[in-house]
Design a protein around this motif. Sequence first.
Motif, PDB file in Angstrom:
ATOM      1  N   GLY A 101      48.149  31.545  42.651  1.00 54.59           N
ATOM      2  CA  GLY A 101      49.365  31.151  41.974  1.00 54.59           C
ATOM      3  C   GLY A 101      49.739  32.007  40.784  1.00 54.59           C
ATOM      4  N   ASP A 102      48.831  32.858  40.307  1.00 50.53           N
ATOM      5  CA  ASP A 102      49.157  33.750  39.195  1.00 50.53           C
ATOM      6  C   ASP A 102      50.303  34.684  39.584  1.00 50.53           C
ATOM      7  OD1 ASP A 102      47.355  32.907  37.265  1.00 50.53           O
ATOM      8  OD2 ASP A 102      45.799  34.348  37.830  1.00 50.53           O
ATOM      9  N   VAL A 103      51.172  34.962  38.622  1.00 55.99           N
ATOM     10  CA  VAL A 103      52.202  35.988  38.792  1.00 55.99           C
ATOM     11  C   VAL A 103      51.661  37.266  38.160  1.00 55.99           C
ATOM     12  CG1 VAL A 103      54.545  36.696  38.229  1.00 55.99           C
ATOM     13  CG2 VAL A 103      54.071  34.310  38.791  1.00 55.99           C
ATOM     14  N   VAL A 104      51.476  38.293  38.979  1.00 56.90           N
ATOM     15  CA  VAL A 104      50.826  39.539  38.565  1.00 56.90           C
ATOM     16  C   VAL A 104      51.842  40.673  38.628  1.00 56.90           C
ATOM     17  CG1 VAL A 104      48.976  41.169  39.075  1.00 56.90           C
ATOM     18  CG2 VAL A 104      48.618  38.721  39.456  1.00 56.90           C
ATOM     19  N   VAL A 105      51.889  41.491  37.586  1.00 63.33           N
ATOM     20  CA  VAL A 105      52.774  42.651  37.557  1.00 63.33           C
ATOM     21  C   VAL A 105      51.936  43.910  37.389  1.00 63.33           C
ATOM     22  CG1 VAL A 105      54.647  43.824  36.326  1.00 63.33           C
ATOM     23  CG2 VAL A 105      54.730  41.345  36.663  1.00 63.33           C
ATOM     24  N   ILE A 106      52.215  44.920  38.239  1.00 64.15           N
ATOM     25  CA  ILE A 106      51.433  46.156  38.244  1.00 64.15           C
ATOM     26  C   ILE A 106      52.367  47.361  38.263  1.00 64.15           C
ATOM     27  CG2 ILE A 106      49.673  47.498  39.450  1.00 64.15           C
ATOM     28  CD1 ILE A 106      48.771  44.889  40.791  1.00 64.15           C
ATOM     29  N   PRO A 107      52.459  48.113  37.159  1.00 68.09           N
ATOM     30  CA  PRO A 107      53.165  49.398  37.217  1.00 68.09           C
ATOM     31  C   PRO A 107      52.271  50.444  37.884  1.00 68.09           C
ATOM     32  CG  PRO A 107      52.297  49.043  35.027  1.00 68.09           C
ATOM     33  CD  PRO A 107      51.940  47.817  35.823  1.00 68.09           C
ATOM     34  N   ALA A 108      52.858  51.592  38.255  1.00 63.36           N
ATOM     35  CA  ALA A 108      52.118  52.578  39.058  1.00 63.36           C
ATOM     36  C   ALA A 108      51.527  51.867  40.264  1.00 63.36           C
ATOM     37  CB  ALA A 108      51.039  53.279  38.237  1.00 63.36           C
ATOM     38  N   ALA A 109      52.392  51.139  40.963  1.00 65.02           N
ATOM     39  CA  ALA A 109      51.960  50.134  41.931  1.00 65.02           C
ATOM     40  C   ALA A 109      51.262  50.678  43.160  1.00 65.02           C
ATOM     41  CB  ALA A 109      53.168  49.296  42.376  1.00 65.02           C
ATOM     42  N   ILE A 110      51.530  51.934  43.531  1.00 65.25           N
ATOM     43  CA  ILE A 110      50.928  52.416  44.771  1.00 65.25           C
ATOM     44  C   ILE A 110      49.975  53.583  44.544  1.00 65.25           C
ATOM     45  CG2 ILE A 110      52.919  51.641  46.109  1.00 65.25           C
ATOM     46  CD1 ILE A 110      53.578  54.651  46.489  1.00 65.25           C
ATOM     47  N   GLY A 111      49.642  53.881  43.290  1.00 66.79           N
ATOM     48  CA  GLY A 111      48.570  54.830  43.032  1.00 66.79           C
ATOM     49  C   GLY A 111      47.246  54.215  43.438  1.00 66.79           C
ATOM     50  N   ASP A 129      51.663  36.155  34.310  1.00 59.24           N
ATOM     51  CA  ASP A 129      50.306  35.654  34.038  1.00 59.24           C
ATOM     52  C   ASP A 129      49.303  36.779  33.840  1.00 59.24           C
ATOM     53  OD1 ASP A 129      50.791  32.737  34.343  1.00 59.24           O
ATOM     54  OD2 ASP A 129      51.295  33.306  36.403  1.00 59.24           O
ATOM     55  N   VAL A 130      49.434  37.843  34.641  1.00 54.66           N
ATOM     56  CA  VAL A 130      48.517  38.985  34.530  1.00 54.66           C
ATOM     57  C   VAL A 130      49.340  40.264  34.560  1.00 54.66           C
ATOM     58  CG1 VAL A 130      46.603  40.266  35.564  1.00 54.66           C
ATOM     59  CG2 VAL A 130      46.616  37.759  35.653  1.00 54.66           C
ATOM     60  N   PHE A 131      49.195  41.078  33.523  1.00 56.10           N
ATOM     61  CA  PHE A 131      49.821  42.398  33.508  1.00 56.10           C
ATOM     62  C   PHE A 131      48.715  43.432  33.512  1.00 56.10           C
ATOM     63  CE2 PHE A 131      51.818  46.080  31.274  1.00 56.10           C
ATOM     64  CZ  PHE A 131      52.719  46.385  32.282  1.00 56.10           C
ATOM     65  N   PHE A 132      48.642  44.192  34.601  1.00 52.45           N
ATOM     66  CA  PHE A 132      47.606  45.217  34.763  1.00 52.45           C
ATOM     67  C   PHE A 132      48.241  46.552  34.409  1.00 52.45           C
ATOM     68  CE2 PHE A 132      44.716  48.091  36.873  1.00 52.45           C
ATOM     69  CZ  PHE A 132      43.485  47.470  36.791  1.00 52.45           C
ATOM     70  N   ASP A 133      48.053  46.976  33.166  1.00 49.99           N
ATOM     71  CA  ASP A 133      48.799  48.118  32.654  1.00 49.99           C
ATOM     72  C   ASP A 133      48.110  49.441  32.969  1.00 49.99           C
ATOM     73  OD1 ASP A 133      50.786  49.521  31.346  1.00 49.99           O
ATOM     74  OD2 ASP A 133      49.676  49.531  29.469  1.00 49.99           O
ATOM     75  N   LEU A 134      48.840  50.312  33.645  1.00 56.42           N
ATOM     76  CA  LEU A 134      48.338  51.637  33.979  1.00 56.42           C
ATOM     77  C   LEU A 134      49.173  52.743  33.349  1.00 56.42           C
ATOM     78  CD1 LEU A 134      47.760  50.815  37.733  1.00 56.42           C
ATOM     79  CD2 LEU A 134      45.943  51.395  36.123  1.00 56.42           C
ATOM     80  N   VAL A 135      50.238  52.372  32.627  1.00 52.35           N
ATOM     81  CA  VAL A 135      51.173  53.397  32.169  1.00 52.35           C
ATOM     82  C   VAL A 135      51.435  53.380  30.670  1.00 52.35           C
ATOM     83  CG1 VAL A 135      52.326  53.485  34.415  1.00 52.35           C
ATOM     84  CG2 VAL A 135      53.220  51.975  32.636  1.00 52.35           C
TER      85      VAL A 135
END
Length: 333
Positions: free
Chosen positions: A145-155, A215-221
Amino acid sequence: MIDNIQIQLASFPDGIPEPEHFSIVRLPVGQITEGQVLCETLYLSLDPYMRSQIAGRHMSGSVLVGDVMKGETVSRVVESKTPAFKSGDIVRCFAGWQKYSIHSAAELFPVAPNIKPLSYALSALGMTGLTAYAGMIWQAKLKAGDVVVIPAAIGGVGATAGQLAKIYGCTVIGIAGSDEKCLHATQQLGYDACINRKTENIAQRLDELCPTGIDVFFDLVGGEILHLASERLAIGARVILCGLMAEYNKDTRSAGPPPGNWIKARAIVYGLVVYDFETRRDEFISECLPYVLDGRLKMPQDKTVGLETAPAAFCKLMRGENVGKAVVEVTAR
């Protein structure tokens, strides 16, 4: 004597590197001594952190003009003077951008025979995958149920993180740099949606796609996208700070988001350094290998063939043009 091929740093780039910043050097391979192992590189991993090594600001060390570029490889043992390894063994090591390398036994790690394709030992089941797994599972503690956002999504890291989030029952929103990449994220990797950062209003799209917050931001940028995401965090959000792709080619660092955004969300902010989790690599592989074998975890690869292609492939990576994990097939197995 065996001839070696090395890719060395020829000059320091100002901004995005170009192939002319690297040189191809040929020289004899030295003789190994007791306790050493001679390895032939099969696959070379290309990663954004290498740009920080060139700039002299990465914890793994610096690369100076005339140095062989650093990097992790899957290699084959050619000759061994230690009982720990024999000719033909497949190992993982930091051989760098070269065809042959000499190591002590302690610098080599066997690659499990059930990792197929072998290049996955550098991607989905290697440091790339460990980075994504450590951030998502051990730090963010994903839950359904977490809403997760990932930039650089397909690296490499982003693609793994996104698929893991889907496996754990999350809604996953990607951010990428082209319509082609966004389609790949949704059609091949299972993202629920993907925002084109070059043609769409990121803030508006995040508001539409994450109406209850992130809910989760996985920052790559880093950079502007980190600011925009931090303004839209849900209560109890987890922010994983993993990469600075927006700043690797710059001489200066931008200011971070106002701390009030994190305080307001009661957010937990983690700095992710994959080396901290190296001792848990076997645990990660045990968990993720079944996902690879049953097709739930796929790793798109931006693969080139031949060590001489490494400079151009790395420059492509630093322009953000790669689709998937950047890897060079140095020697056919």
